[in-house]
Design a protein around this motif. Structure first.
Motif, PDB file in Angstrom:
ATOM      1  N   ARG A   1     -10.488 -48.623   2.878  1.00 28.79           N
ATOM      2  CA  ARG A   1      -9.824 -49.395   1.824  1.00 28.79           C
ATOM      3  C   ARG A   1      -8.247 -48.995   1.646  1.00 28.79           C
ATOM      4  O   ARG A   1      -7.549 -49.760   1.326  1.00 28.79           O
ATOM      5  CB  ARG A   1     -10.406 -49.109   0.462  1.00 28.79           C
ATOM      6  CG  ARG A   1     -11.397 -50.269   0.099  1.00 28.79           C
ATOM      7  CD  ARG A   1     -12.318 -50.331  -0.986  1.00 28.79           C
ATOM      8  NE  ARG A   1     -13.254 -51.200  -0.562  1.00 28.79           N
ATOM      9  CZ  ARG A   1     -13.137 -52.255  -0.762  1.00 28.79           C
ATOM     10  NH1 ARG A   1     -11.994 -52.861  -1.260  1.00 28.79           N
ATOM     11  NH2 ARG A   1     -13.948 -53.233  -0.352  1.00 28.79           N
TER      12      ARG A   1
ATOM     13  N   ALA B   1     -11.972 -54.078   5.559  1.00 29.08           N
ATOM     14  CA  ALA B   1     -12.154 -52.658   5.186  1.00 29.08           C
ATOM     15  C   ALA B   1     -13.450 -52.434   5.848  1.00 29.08           C
ATOM     16  O   ALA B   1     -13.507 -51.240   6.307  1.00 29.08           O
ATOM     17  CB  ALA B   1     -12.263 -52.456   3.684  1.00 29.08           C
ATOM     18  N   SER B   2     -14.518 -53.077   5.707  1.00 27.88           N
ATOM     19  CA  SER B   2     -15.812 -53.066   6.224  1.00 27.88           C
ATOM     20  C   SER B   2     -15.722 -53.077   7.913  1.00 27.88           C
ATOM     21  O   SER B   2     -16.376 -51.961   8.165  1.00 27.88           O
ATOM     22  CB  SER B   2     -16.856 -54.130   5.660  1.00 27.88           C
ATOM     23  OG  SER B   2     -17.815 -54.221   6.634  1.00 27.88           O
TER      24      SER B   2
ATOM     25  N   GLU C   1     -15.360 -45.451   4.195  1.00 29.34           N
ATOM     26  CA  GLU C   1     -15.199 -46.682   3.363  1.00 29.34           C
ATOM     27  C   GLU C   1     -13.978 -46.485   2.692  1.00 29.34           C
ATOM     28  O   GLU C   1     -13.052 -47.617   2.537  1.00 29.34           O
ATOM     29  CB  GLU C   1     -16.272 -46.974   2.592  1.00 29.34           C
ATOM     30  CG  GLU C   1     -17.071 -48.103   3.111  1.00 29.34           C
ATOM     31  CD  GLU C   1     -18.353 -48.369   2.588  1.00 29.34           C
ATOM     32  OE1 GLU C   1     -18.376 -48.698   1.254  1.00 29.34           O
ATOM     33  OE2 GLU C   1     -19.514 -48.268   3.063  1.00 29.34           O
TER      34      GLU C   1
ATOM     35  N   LEU D   1     -18.228 -61.828   2.878  1.00 28.57           N
ATOM     36  CA  LEU D   1     -17.126 -60.894   1.940  1.00 28.57           C
ATOM     37  C   LEU D   1     -15.772 -61.646   2.125  1.00 28.57           C
ATOM     38  O   LEU D   1     -15.355 -62.643   2.987  1.00 28.57           O
ATOM     39  CB  LEU D   1     -17.043 -59.711   2.852  1.00 28.57           C
ATOM     40  CG  LEU D   1     -18.411 -58.981   2.998  1.00 28.57           C
ATOM     41  CD1 LEU D   1     -18.208 -57.758   3.779  1.00 28.57           C
ATOM     42  CD2 LEU D   1     -18.976 -58.678   1.597  1.00 28.57           C
ATOM     43  N   ASP D   2     -15.065 -61.371   0.869  1.00 27.27           N
ATOM     44  CA  ASP D   2     -13.732 -61.962   0.937  1.00 27.27           C
ATOM     45  C   ASP D   2     -13.004 -61.171   2.035  1.00 27.27           C
ATOM     46  O   ASP D   2     -13.381 -59.922   2.368  1.00 27.27           O
ATOM     47  CB  ASP D   2     -13.044 -61.721  -0.631  1.00 27.27           C
ATOM     48  CG  ASP D   2     -12.669 -60.210  -0.798  1.00 27.27           C
ATOM     49  OD1 ASP D   2     -13.052 -59.595  -1.899  1.00 27.27           O
ATOM     50  OD2 ASP D   2     -11.994 -59.853  -0.062  1.00 27.27           O
TER      51      ASP D   2
ATOM     52  N   GLU E   1     -20.282 -59.498   7.977  1.00 26.30           N
ATOM     53  CA  GLU E   1     -19.342 -59.693   6.991  1.00 26.30           C
ATOM     54  C   GLU E   1     -18.743 -61.023   6.490  1.00 26.30           C
ATOM     55  O   GLU E   1     -17.873 -61.244   6.028  1.00 26.30           O
ATOM     56  CB  GLU E   1     -17.815 -58.781   7.742  1.00 26.30           C
ATOM     57  CG  GLU E   1     -18.121 -57.279   7.304  1.00 26.30           C
ATOM     58  CD  GLU E   1     -18.798 -56.620   8.581  1.00 26.30           C
ATOM     59  OE1 GLU E   1     -19.107 -57.400   9.607  1.00 26.30           O
ATOM     60  OE2 GLU E   1     -19.139 -55.343   8.819  1.00 26.30           O
TER      61      GLU E   1
ATOM     62  N   ASP F   1     -12.305 -57.074   1.569  1.00 28.58           N
ATOM     63  CA  ASP F   1     -13.796 -56.449   1.842  1.00 28.58           C
ATOM     64  C   ASP F   1     -14.019 -56.544   3.381  1.00 28.58           C
ATOM     65  O   ASP F   1     -14.516 -55.479   3.888  1.00 28.58           O
ATOM     66  CB  ASP F   1     -14.884 -57.107   1.081  1.00 28.58           C
ATOM     67  CG  ASP F   1     -14.679 -56.737  -0.336  1.00 28.58           C
ATOM     68  OD1 ASP F   1     -13.816 -55.856  -0.617  1.00 28.58           O
ATOM     69  OD2 ASP F   1     -15.176 -57.420  -1.387  1.00 28.58           O
ATOM     70  N   LYS F   2     -13.788 -57.562   3.801  1.00 22.07           N
ATOM     71  CA  LYS F   2     -14.196 -57.963   5.351  1.00 22.07           C
ATOM     72  C   LYS F   2     -13.455 -56.850   6.428  1.00 22.07           C
ATOM     73  O   LYS F   2     -13.866 -56.153   7.225  1.00 22.07           O
ATOM     74  CB  LYS F   2     -13.961 -59.363   5.966  1.00 22.07           C
ATOM     75  CG  LYS F   2     -14.546 -59.539   7.058  1.00 22.07           C
ATOM     76  CD  LYS F   2     -14.287 -61.093   7.314  1.00 22.07           C
ATOM     77  CE  LYS F   2     -14.817 -61.356   9.007  1.00 22.07           C
ATOM     78  NZ  LYS F   2     -14.390 -62.695   9.249  1.00 22.07           N
TER      79      LYS F   2
END
Lengths: 216, 370
Positions: free
Chosen positions: A28, A13-14, A24, A6-7, A3, A10-11
């Motif tokens: 989010r 959430a991932s 997913e 990623l921003d 990760e 996103d990181k």
């Protein structure tokens, strides 16, 4: 998955989506919910996660999860009966038994059940330490097997009862049968059959004193 | 009362692009040439009503229309309340909901809806090996007793665990010994369900076989425990299986798999004194399978106080008009909803009211009434 690139949103959430039951989309939604409503909560969660990650460990004796010193509060509690050990497959099951208030003995958490299909054998469970405990702790008189009544849970109980047999320690298995408040007409026939086979004589139904119930 | 499907929607399912239909509570006929989507539509009904595929050994991905990510089925059933079953299929598997609630296992649908399907592959029940008969009986068991799902699962798990242990380079005897009694107990539960189901099915089967052949065919069903070739009393099965496993120990080690148990038992279909598997002619094979299906419809209706949904794939290709008539008569007698595929409307027995749906290139091109 990496990760790193990623921003941060996103990181996060991932990372969250790696948790069981969180896809997913849910991940989010959680992130945006936290951002919108309460950033203080995020900091608290982060701190709590760090604390849990750093401080929680297995008790060296019974393998329950604890953040206390080395031994857990069950093993340290001198009011608990030290002659009986209840073997459970995981910490949630231990909590369920503890919540009954009926059991005042010690525990041993296996962290799983046998499961050949998942490559889990006796060496993957905390079984060797159970034997070490029984060898060293001369005052243990009974082991209660409280693994779940599933295929793997029953096999684990049988495995333990057979390997424990030569030690001479009393080994018992929690009963299975008709649920309290249940009705016989709608009980599964096999369950009912087991309940009949394991029937108890009235007036003799009190557990032996070593079962960890209240004693005089 | 009978269980009926009132409306169906299928999107990107096999060759179906987008099909919506309102079904007749009686007879529904899917018409069309081969390859137009009749059987796929029947399969959509089966998947919604049973949450299992109509045809065995199906790869989930094959159910999705080529080039699409997801197939989506939605069916409304008239139960005590109108109930929507929703099934989404993607390459990793399928997700189903009943009335908006996620379905954990197929017992939750089996409690509400029963299905009896008749496809050309069902002739295997008479002709092929024991596997086809076990599968047919187990399907009937699900309908008769939804908790059978849990019994079957427990047995499969114990069997798979035990077989895995037997395949290890060095067999762990202590673990194997622990799974033995667990396997036997789960096996006895499966056996008990099967014998109970067979006790209901067998007399209905005998009656149906005699009925469709005007007394010409004396058909009976008999459980055969592998290695014993008999059917012990349910209470005695565990002991018999334990002895059987003991006897087969050498074989078990050599083959590295559990050689006895419900997974190798057989249900023998007999004609008079003889096993039908080797003796039945084409015509007798069809009559016996038909009798089995009729018996299922009769028994499920009686046990559930509601007729099952009947799915018939190309029966005109397998049954002569008189035998088709016998099947439709039973369906009408118990007021079962019927879905049938055929290339020509004329091949169906006349008389029952219903709807026709003409399929062409994966879409419903025309609708009519019977």
């Amino acid at each position: 998955m990496d990760e790193g690139g990623l921003d941060p949103i996103d990181k996060l959430a991932s990372l969250l989506s790696r948790l069981p039951g969180i896809g997913e989309r849910t991940a989010r939604r959680l992130v945006h919910h936290l951002l919108r409503t309460d950033r203080g909560l995020m900091v608290e969660i982060a701190r709590a996660l760090t604390e849990v990650a750093e401080d929680v460990h297995e008790c060296p004796t019974c393998h329950t999860l604890t953040a206390d010193g080395t031994s857990c509060h069950f093993c340290r509690d001198l009011r608990r009966h030290r002659d009986v050990v209840c073997v459970v497959s995981d910490v949630q099951d231990q909590a369920a038994i503890e919540a009954t208030g009926e059991y005042r003995g010690l525990y041993h958490v296996l962290h799983g059940t046998l499961s050949p299909l998942d490559g889990i054998g006796p060496d993957e469970l905390r079984i060797a330490s159970l034997f070490a405990r029984l060898r060293e702790g001369a005052d243990i008189e009974e082991v209660i097997l409280a693994t779940p009544p599933t295929v793997d849970g029953e096999a684990t109980a049988l495995f333990l009862s057979r390997t424990l047999a030569p030690t001479g320690i009393v080994v018992s298995r929690i009963a299975s049968g008709v649920p309290v408040g249940g009705d016989l007409a709608h009980t599964d026939r096999m369950t009912l059959r087991k309940a009949l086979a394991a029937r108890q004589r009235l007036g003799h139904a009190t557990p032996p004193p070593t079962a960890g119930g209240d004693r005089p | 009362m009978s269980t009926t499907l009132s409306a169906l929607r299928a999107v990107h399912f096999r060759n179906l692009d987008h099909v919506e239909l309102e079904a007749d509570p009686g007879l529904n006929v899917f018409l069309g040439n081969n390859g137009q989507g009749k059987t796929n539509l029947l399969e959509a009904v089966h998947l919604c009503a049973a949450l299992t595929p109509l045809r065995p050994a199906e790869r989930v991905k094959e159910l999705i229309r080529f080039g699409q990510d997801e197939a989506h089925l939605s069916a409304e059933f008239a139960l005590e309340l109108p109930t929507v079953v929703d099934v989404r299929i993607h390459d990793k598997g399928k997700r189903a909901t009943i009335a908006g609630k996620p379905v954990r296992d197929v017992s939750s649908i089996a409690q509400r809806i029963a299905v009896v399907a008749f496809t050309p592959q069902d002739l295997d029940v008479v002709r092929a090996g024991p596997k086809a008969r076990r599968r047919a009986l187990d399907r009937f068991c699900y309908g008769l007793d939804p908790t059978f799902v849990h019994r079957a699962r427990a047995y499969e798990r114990a069997l798979a665990a035990r077989n895995r242990l037997l395949k290890e380079h060095v067999v762990d005897e202590a673990q194997l010994d622990a799974y033995g009694p667990v396997l036997i107990e789960a096996a006895a539960a499966v056996y008990e369900s099967r014998v109970r189901a067979l006790r209901a099915l067998s007399p209905a089967f005998t009656e149906a076989a005699a009925g469709i052949t005007e007394g010409g065919l004396a058909g009976t069903l008999r459980y055969r425990m592998h290695g014993l070739d008999a059917a012990p009393a349910p209470a005695a099965y565990a002991g018999e299986l334990a002895r059987s496993l003991q006897r087969a120990r050498g074989k078990e080690r050599a083959r590295r798999t559990t050689p006895v148990g419900p997974h190798v038992d057989d249900i023998e279909i007999q004609m008079g004194e003889h096993a039908a598997r080797r003796l039945a002619s084409q015509g007798e094979t069809r009559a016996l399978v038909l009798a089995w299906k009729i018996a299922e419809v009769v028994c499920l209706t009686e046990a559930r106080k509601a007729a099952p949904i009947l799915l018939l794939d190309d029966v005109a290709g397998e049954l002569d008009p008189a035998r088709q008539r016998a099947l439709f008569d039973v369906a009408e007698e118990v007021a079962a909803q019927v879905f049938v595929t055929t290339t020509h409307e004329q091949t169906l027995p006349a008389g029952r009211a219903g709807r026709t749906f003409v399929l062409d290139g994966g879409a419903v091109a025309a609708q009519g009434t019977l």
